[in-house]
Scaffold this motif. Structure first.
Motif, PDB file in Angstrom:
ATOM      1  N   GLY A 279      41.996  38.116  57.891  1.00 19.80           N
ATOM      2  CA  GLY A 279      40.725  39.107  58.077  1.00 19.80           C
ATOM      3  C   GLY A 279      39.870  39.077  57.158  1.00 19.80           C
ATOM      4  O   GLY A 279      39.052  40.144  56.951  1.00 19.80           O
ATOM      5  N   ALA A 280      39.590  38.001  56.442  1.00 14.10           N
ATOM      6  CA  ALA A 280      38.552  37.921  55.419  1.00 14.10           C
ATOM      7  C   ALA A 280      37.194  37.924  56.185  1.00 14.10           C
ATOM      8  O   ALA A 280      37.009  37.331  57.129  1.00 14.10           O
ATOM      9  CB  ALA A 280      38.315  36.648  54.767  1.00 14.10           C
ATOM     10  N   ALA A 281      36.151  38.937  55.857  1.00 15.33           N
ATOM     11  CA  ALA A 281      34.856  39.256  56.452  1.00 15.33           C
ATOM     12  C   ALA A 281      33.848  38.072  56.024  1.00 15.33           C
ATOM     13  O   ALA A 281      33.191  37.639  57.064  1.00 15.33           O
ATOM     14  CB  ALA A 281      34.142  40.270  56.066  1.00 15.33           C
ATOM     15  N   LYS A 282      34.031  37.471  54.709  1.00 11.62           N
ATOM     16  CA  LYS A 282      33.295  36.425  54.470  1.00 11.62           C
ATOM     17  C   LYS A 282      34.145  35.436  53.386  1.00 11.62           C
ATOM     18  O   LYS A 282      35.161  36.064  52.803  1.00 11.62           O
ATOM     19  CB  LYS A 282      32.079  36.833  53.621  1.00 11.62           C
ATOM     20  CG  LYS A 282      31.024  37.730  54.347  1.00 11.62           C
ATOM     21  CD  LYS A 282      29.979  38.238  53.593  1.00 11.62           C
ATOM     22  CE  LYS A 282      28.979  38.967  54.067  1.00 11.62           C
ATOM     23  NZ  LYS A 282      27.715  39.393  53.138  1.00 11.62           N
ATOM     24  N   ILE A 283      33.878  34.124  53.489  1.00 15.50           N
ATOM     25  CA  ILE A 283      34.574  33.028  52.678  1.00 15.50           C
ATOM     26  C   ILE A 283      33.526  32.375  52.124  1.00 15.50           C
ATOM     27  O   ILE A 283      32.630  31.907  52.873  1.00 15.50           O
ATOM     28  CB  ILE A 283      35.467  32.128  53.562  1.00 15.50           C
ATOM     29  CG1 ILE A 283      36.328  33.033  54.447  1.00 15.50           C
ATOM     30  CG2 ILE A 283      36.143  30.971  52.918  1.00 15.50           C
ATOM     31  CD1 ILE A 283      37.270  32.124  55.101  1.00 15.50           C
ATOM     32  N   SER A 284      33.558  32.017  50.781  1.00 15.35           N
ATOM     33  CA  SER A 284      32.680  31.245  49.981  1.00 15.35           C
ATOM     34  C   SER A 284      33.440  30.741  49.147  1.00 15.35           C
ATOM     35  O   SER A 284      35.081  30.906  48.927  1.00 15.35           O
ATOM     36  CB  SER A 284      31.938  32.409  48.887  1.00 15.35           C
ATOM     37  OG  SER A 284      30.837  33.048  50.011  1.00 15.35           O
ATOM     38  N   ALA A 285      33.188  29.418  48.713  1.00 19.84           N
ATOM     39  CA  ALA A 285      33.711  28.448  47.870  1.00 19.84           C
ATOM     40  C   ALA A 285      33.179  28.304  46.508  1.00 19.84           C
ATOM     41  O   ALA A 285      31.753  28.174  46.563  1.00 19.84           O
ATOM     42  CB  ALA A 285      34.078  27.254  48.579  1.00 19.84           C
ATOM     43  N   TYR A 286      33.712  27.525  45.607  1.00 20.06           N
ATOM     44  CA  TYR A 286      33.249  27.072  44.326  1.00 20.06           C
ATOM     45  C   TYR A 286      34.043  26.000  43.652  1.00 20.06           C
ATOM     46  O   TYR A 286      35.224  25.933  43.711  1.00 20.06           O
ATOM     47  CB  TYR A 286      33.496  28.190  43.136  1.00 20.06           C
ATOM     48  CG  TYR A 286      33.149  27.705  41.554  1.00 20.06           C
ATOM     49  CD1 TYR A 286      31.614  27.619  41.489  1.00 20.06           C
ATOM     50  CD2 TYR A 286      33.906  27.363  40.975  1.00 20.06           C
ATOM     51  CE1 TYR A 286      31.676  27.117  40.166  1.00 20.06           C
ATOM     52  CE2 TYR A 286      33.833  26.889  39.709  1.00 20.06           C
ATOM     53  CZ  TYR A 286      32.490  26.798  39.277  1.00 20.06           C
ATOM     54  OH  TYR A 286      32.216  26.120  37.979  1.00 20.06           O
ATOM     55  N   VAL A 287      33.247  24.911  43.178  1.00 17.14           N
ATOM     56  CA  VAL A 287      33.834  23.897  42.353  1.00 17.14           C
ATOM     57  C   VAL A 287      32.945  23.716  41.191  1.00 17.14           C
ATOM     58  O   VAL A 287      31.598  23.764  41.692  1.00 17.14           O
ATOM     59  CB  VAL A 287      33.950  22.667  43.185  1.00 17.14           C
ATOM     60  CG1 VAL A 287      35.084  22.735  44.428  1.00 17.14           C
ATOM     61  CG2 VAL A 287      32.950  21.998  43.829  1.00 17.14           C
ATOM     62  N   THR A 288      33.209  23.390  40.097  1.00 18.06           N
ATOM     63  CA  THR A 288      32.293  22.969  39.043  1.00 18.06           C
ATOM     64  C   THR A 288      31.655  21.595  39.426  1.00 18.06           C
ATOM     65  O   THR A 288      30.547  21.280  39.162  1.00 18.06           O
ATOM     66  CB  THR A 288      33.326  22.903  37.889  1.00 18.06           C
ATOM     67  OG1 THR A 288      33.957  24.351  37.564  1.00 18.06           O
ATOM     68  CG2 THR A 288      32.332  22.600  36.455  1.00 18.06           C
ATOM     69  N   HIS A 289      32.372  20.737  39.737  1.00 11.93           N
ATOM     70  CA  HIS A 289      31.979  19.242  39.903  1.00 11.93           C
ATOM     71  C   HIS A 289      31.770  19.148  41.454  1.00 11.93           C
ATOM     72  O   HIS A 289      32.975  18.599  42.004  1.00 11.93           O
ATOM     73  CB  HIS A 289      32.576  18.350  39.396  1.00 11.93           C
ATOM     74  CG  HIS A 289      33.021  18.632  37.805  1.00 11.93           C
ATOM     75  ND1 HIS A 289      31.912  18.715  36.920  1.00 11.93           N
ATOM     76  CD2 HIS A 289      33.967  18.786  37.255  1.00 11.93           C
ATOM     77  CE1 HIS A 289      32.505  19.109  35.918  1.00 11.93           C
ATOM     78  NE2 HIS A 289      33.921  19.158  35.887  1.00 11.93           N
ATOM     79  N   GLY A 290      30.688  19.231  41.976  1.00 16.23           N
ATOM     80  CA  GLY A 290      30.363  18.817  43.550  1.00 16.23           C
ATOM     81  C   GLY A 290      30.271  17.227  43.728  1.00 16.23           C
ATOM     82  O   GLY A 290      29.154  16.824  43.859  1.00 16.23           O
ATOM     83  N   ILE A 291      31.160  16.511  44.005  1.00 19.55           N
ATOM     84  CA  ILE A 291      31.109  15.299  44.038  1.00 19.55           C
ATOM     85  C   ILE A 291      30.849  14.661  45.641  1.00 19.55           C
ATOM     86  O   ILE A 291      29.826  14.158  45.493  1.00 19.55           O
ATOM     87  CB  ILE A 291      32.559  14.344  43.591  1.00 19.55           C
ATOM     88  CG1 ILE A 291      32.783  14.766  42.060  1.00 19.55           C
ATOM     89  CG2 ILE A 291      32.289  12.963  43.658  1.00 19.55           C
ATOM     90  CD1 ILE A 291      34.257  14.540  41.959  1.00 19.55           C
TER      91      ILE A 291
END
Length: 349
Positions: A279-291
């Protein structure tokens, strides 16, 4: 949601007993998205202002010429002057770092090759850095660029500099830190040994700044001739989450148990939940190093304000991998959280 004096980033400043209660009272009345304060130094009457804007541009989350992290270090009467060299890939990041502090001066290197392809390098005005604090901003994005940068890294400390700091935001072999069967080569240890042999400067061993290395125990791979300083990009994420209009309705999900053990304490203000299927309305993601090898960043779609199962609202990465930044800049859902302020602050340690 309001901040308390206990969680204030100003708690480490060396204020007198007379000033600290006034600052604490002021802090309690401020919203998280807008922080404006004026401090009158006890040593002089100069006023200092720190502002955290709620409408950042795609690269700079803190838009002030002086970042919040650097402003906290201005309590030092004499900030350390640093000559910052940089690789060809990290030029843009180096310029953002220099914009964070008047104490950081950019210096140039001529990157050329001979006809056989080997490096032909030149450090401009080498005699001019004698007795200066010197730093190099590196990017080991591929094996092909490591040797030419190592040549510079090994040369700078021997130019009679007061101290030498290597800023390597992304330690590329960090995930190869163990052996699962006889014959495996732990290349994280190999690179650590190479960096451990950087010559000692007049000020002593080299300082090495790395952001979010794969495993904290990798600090023991380095020898006594280098001093690893492990920093994190997670505070940038925390700052960005607090700027969102729905910051009071955010939950955190970790990809695995190891990530939870490493970072959950830094994100403890947000509850931990699972994603769209629950039931998440929005999903975001994070990584320090975007390879994102082989342009795999293209697989991440933007939800465009629609269903969370269709894509991501945001995918935050830092500018630790400059080549990726060039590819994803201004392409939703990607947003860049710059390490510039954190690097500038680390150079003052």
């Amino acid at each position: 949601m309001t901040a308390t004096p206990v969680s204030s980033p100003y708690r480490n400043l060396d204020f007198s007993a007379r000033v600290r209660p006034l600052l604490a009272e002021r802090w309690q009345t401020l919203p998280l998205k807008q922080i404006c304060c004026e401090l009158k130094s006890l040593a002089n009457s100069q006023k200092r202002a720190v502002e955290c804007l709620s409408d950042p541009d795609p690269i700079r989350i803190i838009q002030n010429p002086k970042s919040l992290s650097m402003a906290l270090n201005t309590s030092a009467k004499n900030p350390k002057k640093v000559c910052l060299f940089y690789s060809a890939e990290t030029r843009a990041l180096a310029e953002r770092v220099a914009a964070e502090s008047d104490a950081i001066e950019l210096r140039s290197i001529t990157w050329r090759t001979f006809e056989d392809g080997f490096p032909n390098l030149f450090i401009s005005n080498a005699p001019g850095i004698r007795g200066q604090h010197v730093a190099f901003l590196a990017s080991f994005s591929s094996p092909g660029v490591i040797f030419e940068q190592l040549s510079i890294i090994y040369a700078l400390p021997k130019l009679f500099v007061a101290s030498f700091t290597l800023v390597l935001p992304f330690f590329p072999t960090g995930t190869s830190e163990r052996m699962e069967e006889e014959g495996d080569v732990a290349t994280a240890f190999t690179l650590a040994r190479i960096l451990s042999n950087i010559p000692i400067s007049r000020g002593g061993p080299t300082s090495l700044v790395i952001f979010d290395i794969h495993a904290l125990q990798e600090r023991f791979y380095f020898g006594d001739n280098i001093l690893p300083c492990f920093e994190s990009g997670v505070p940038l994420l925390m700052n960005r989450l607090q700027q969102l209009p729905d910051s009071d309705n955010i939950s955190i999900a970790f990809p695995d148990d190891g990530a939870w053990k490493r970072f959950h304490k830094q994100l403890q203000h947000f509850p931990v939940k699972v994603l769209a299927t629950h039931g998440a309305a929005k999903i975001s993601a994070y990584v320090t190093h975007g390879i994102f090898p082989n342009r795999s960043w293209q697989r991440f779609e933007h939800d465009n304000g629609g269903c969370a199962q269709n894509g991501l609202a945001y995918f935050w990465i830092t500018d630790s991998c400059p080549l990726t930044v060039k590819e994803v800049k201004n392409k939703p859902p990607f947003e860049i959280l710059s390490l510039a302020g954190s690097i500038a602050a680390a150079l003052q340690i």
